[in-house]
Design an enzyme around this catalytic site. Structure first.
Site, PDB file in Angstrom:
ATOM      1  N   CYS A  45      -1.790   1.405  97.174  1.00  0.00           N
ATOM      2  CA  CYS A  45      -0.765   2.589  97.407  1.00  0.00           C
ATOM      3  C   CYS A  45      -1.310   2.815  98.871  1.00  0.00           C
ATOM      4  CB  CYS A  45      -1.172   3.813  96.684  1.00  0.00           C
ATOM      5  SG  CYS A  45      -0.137   5.366  97.460  1.00  0.00           S
ATOM      6  N   GLN A  99      -5.858  21.217  98.293  1.00  0.00           N
ATOM      7  CA  GLN A  99      -5.115  20.504  99.256  1.00  0.00           C
ATOM      8  C   GLN A  99      -5.160  18.878  99.363  1.00  0.00           C
ATOM      9  OE1 GLN A  99      -2.260  21.588 100.949  1.00  0.00           O
ATOM     10  NE2 GLN A  99      -2.568  23.965 100.449  1.00  0.00           N
ATOM     11  N   GLU A 137      -5.565  34.984  90.896  1.00  0.00           N
ATOM     12  CA  GLU A 137      -5.381  33.561  90.706  1.00  0.00           C
ATOM     13  C   GLU A 137      -5.291  33.390  88.994  1.00  0.00           C
ATOM     14  OE1 GLU A 137      -5.042  29.627  89.765  1.00  0.00           O
ATOM     15  OE2 GLU A 137      -4.836  30.416  91.811  1.00  0.00           O
ATOM     16  N   ASP A 155      -0.376  32.145  99.010  1.00  0.00           N
ATOM     17  CA  ASP A 155      -0.046  30.718  98.926  1.00  0.00           C
ATOM     18  C   ASP A 155       0.492  30.255  97.555  1.00  0.00           C
ATOM     19  OD1 ASP A 155       0.005  27.888  99.245  1.00  0.00           O
ATOM     20  OD2 ASP A 155      -2.245  27.769  99.379  1.00  0.00           O
ATOM     21  N   CYS A 193       4.716  25.442 100.499  1.00  0.00           N
ATOM     22  CA  CYS A 193       4.852  24.101 100.331  1.00  0.00           C
ATOM     23  C   CYS A 193       6.387  23.532 100.247  1.00  0.00           C
ATOM     24  CB  CYS A 193       4.078  23.493  99.263  1.00  0.00           C
ATOM     25  SG  CYS A 193       4.541  24.107  97.586  1.00  0.00           S
TER      26      CYS A 193
END
Length: 442
Positions: free
Chosen positions: A177, A271, A324, A368, A395
């Site tokens: 890849c 990330q 979270e 986020d 995102c």
């Protein structure tokens, strides 16, 4: 009386003029009869033959691949990857476009989503209209940055590693890849036979030599002996519970960002681009400008990347609350931030936990959220807390634009927006929006 099933148009071909890029890695075209096509492997302004891959007569739109390019864009190049192209690997969207053109396409998508869903022009969003490459990613046409530090390989029936085709469960076997980071490629996952496995995820940490593979076996299959080209820890996904269990080595990797080491366990979120964590922390902190003594929230905080950065900057008189939902991520965040007495991490969904805290006022907020965004209810709550500044890390530009509209309804305006190409060759893009009370901007 049952209606007759509509006729499938899969395999039909249309000669079309390609229009603008759309959200999702394709461009828009129309047939001579006015039927909308979402065409992959094309670029705006081209004339192509598009072959339908999904859709039926009477559908609102059809999906298609450009199988023949009759009039090419100046931004078109031959795909560097031998596994890219119509019907092949679905991991990338823009292998056929020059790197600069890819960033312009992403900018066009952001601009369209801001206008369509939030009624904002780039100027009103404080955005210069550009998408910035990550450090080291500005490569000539025909070259591909090796950035993906986590690759989830699917496995064929005969045990070969590959990647899924676009919108398909079919697997494209690969031997390399091109966008995989060096730490992933050097493991040699593609050279091994993975009999009985459904998927193999390879992780190469940034800032440490930690390497990990996470195996998901097919029901009833035994785990293979894992012998790769570099030392790795091995985890497995339990087919019944979906939980992750250690087989060999550590059950975490150590990721380095903002001058701190972060433990990330059981394949938890981090990330994917090696420069992403530092890039985003810098953008968020430059936008928020934390002060000593500030009270800050870090929502959807993962393993505590932004909470740690905030804690460093607000000092002993300040305080940070992170929220979270993932149990293992909360354990890791508490471990990672154990040095800070004034940081608290709560487990649960933001929309459930935040109201229970009793907090009525804060100075700064970082959020986020996952790809779907925060949503109207959570945004309304955040807008009521009177934060001096809010940093929204996104995102998905569509979810960002929807939530920015909700923030506007709650009395906030966008001060600045920055966009980063942290997913080269794909249609994905990361944005950081900094918001402030609208009255301050008058």
């Amino acid at each position: 009386m049952q209606a007759e099933p509509r006729k499938s148009l899969v395999g039909e071909e249309y000669e079309v003029e390609i229009g603008p890029v759309a959200h999702g890695g394709h461009c828009i075209a129309r047939t001579s009869e006015g039927q909308v096509l979402f065409v992959r492997h094309a670029l705006p302004g081209e004339r192509v033959v598009a072959r339908v891959t999904e859709g039926e007569e009477g559908a609102r739109f059809l999906r298609a691949d450009a199988v023949t390019v009759l009039d090419a864009s100046k931004d078109r190049i031959d795909e560097p990857c031998p596994f890219a192209g119509p019907g092949r690997c679905g991991g990338c969207d823009w292998q056929h476009a020059k790197p600069g053109a890819q960033r312009r396409l992403k900018a066009d998508v952001i601009a369209e989503q801001l206008q369509h869903l939030a009624g904002l022009t780039p100027e009103e969003a404080g955005w210069d209209g550009t998408v910035l490459p990550a450090e080291g990613d500005k490569v000539p046409a025909g070259q591909v940055p090796a950035w993906r530090t986590r690759v989830q390989y699917a496995v064929t029936a005969d045990g070969r590693a590959g990647l899924r085709r676009h919108r398909s469960h079919e697997v494209e076997p690969i031997d390399h890849c091109m966008i995989a980071a060096e730490g992933v490629s050097e493991l040699g996952v593609e050279k091994r036979v993975w009999t009985g496995m459904d998927s193999v995820e390879a992780i190469a940490a940034t800032g440490s030599q930690d390497r990990q593979v996470i195996l998901t076996p097919k029901p009833g299959a035994r785990l293979p002996l894992v012998e790769l080209d570099r030392p790795v820890s091995v985890l497995r996904v339990d087919e019944r519970s979906g939980g992750v269990h250690r087989v060999h080595g550590r059950n975490f990797v150590r990721e380095r960002a903002d001058g701190r080491t972060h433990r990330v366990g059981n394949g938890g979120f981090w990330q994917v681009h090696p420069k992403a964590a530092d890039t985003l922390v810098t953008a968020v902190m430059q936008g928020l400008l934390p002060r000593k003594g500030d009270m800050a929230l870090d929502l959807y905080c993962g393993v505590g990347l932004f909470a740690g950065a905030l804690a460093d900057r607000v000092g002993d008189q300040g305080a940070v609350l992170g929220i979270e939902s993932g149990k293992r991520s909360v354990e890791d965040a508490r471990h990672n931030l154990a040095d800070f007495d004034r940081v608290r991490i709560e487990q649960g969904k933001v929309e459930s936990v935040l109201p229970r805290t009793g907090i009525t006022e804060v100075d700064l907020i970082v959020l986020d959220p996952p790809r779907a965004g925060a949503g109207r209810k959570t945004v309304q709550h955040l807008a009521s807390l009177g934060a001096r500044r809010i940093a929204y890390v996104a995102c998905d530009p569509a979810a960002l634009a929807r939530d920015l509209a909700y923030f506007r309804d709650g009395g906030y305006r966008v001060r600045t927006l920055r966009a980063f190409d942290l997913f080269p060759m794909t249609s994905h893009v990361e944005c950081v929006a900094i918001l402030e009370p609208a009255a301050k901007g008058l």
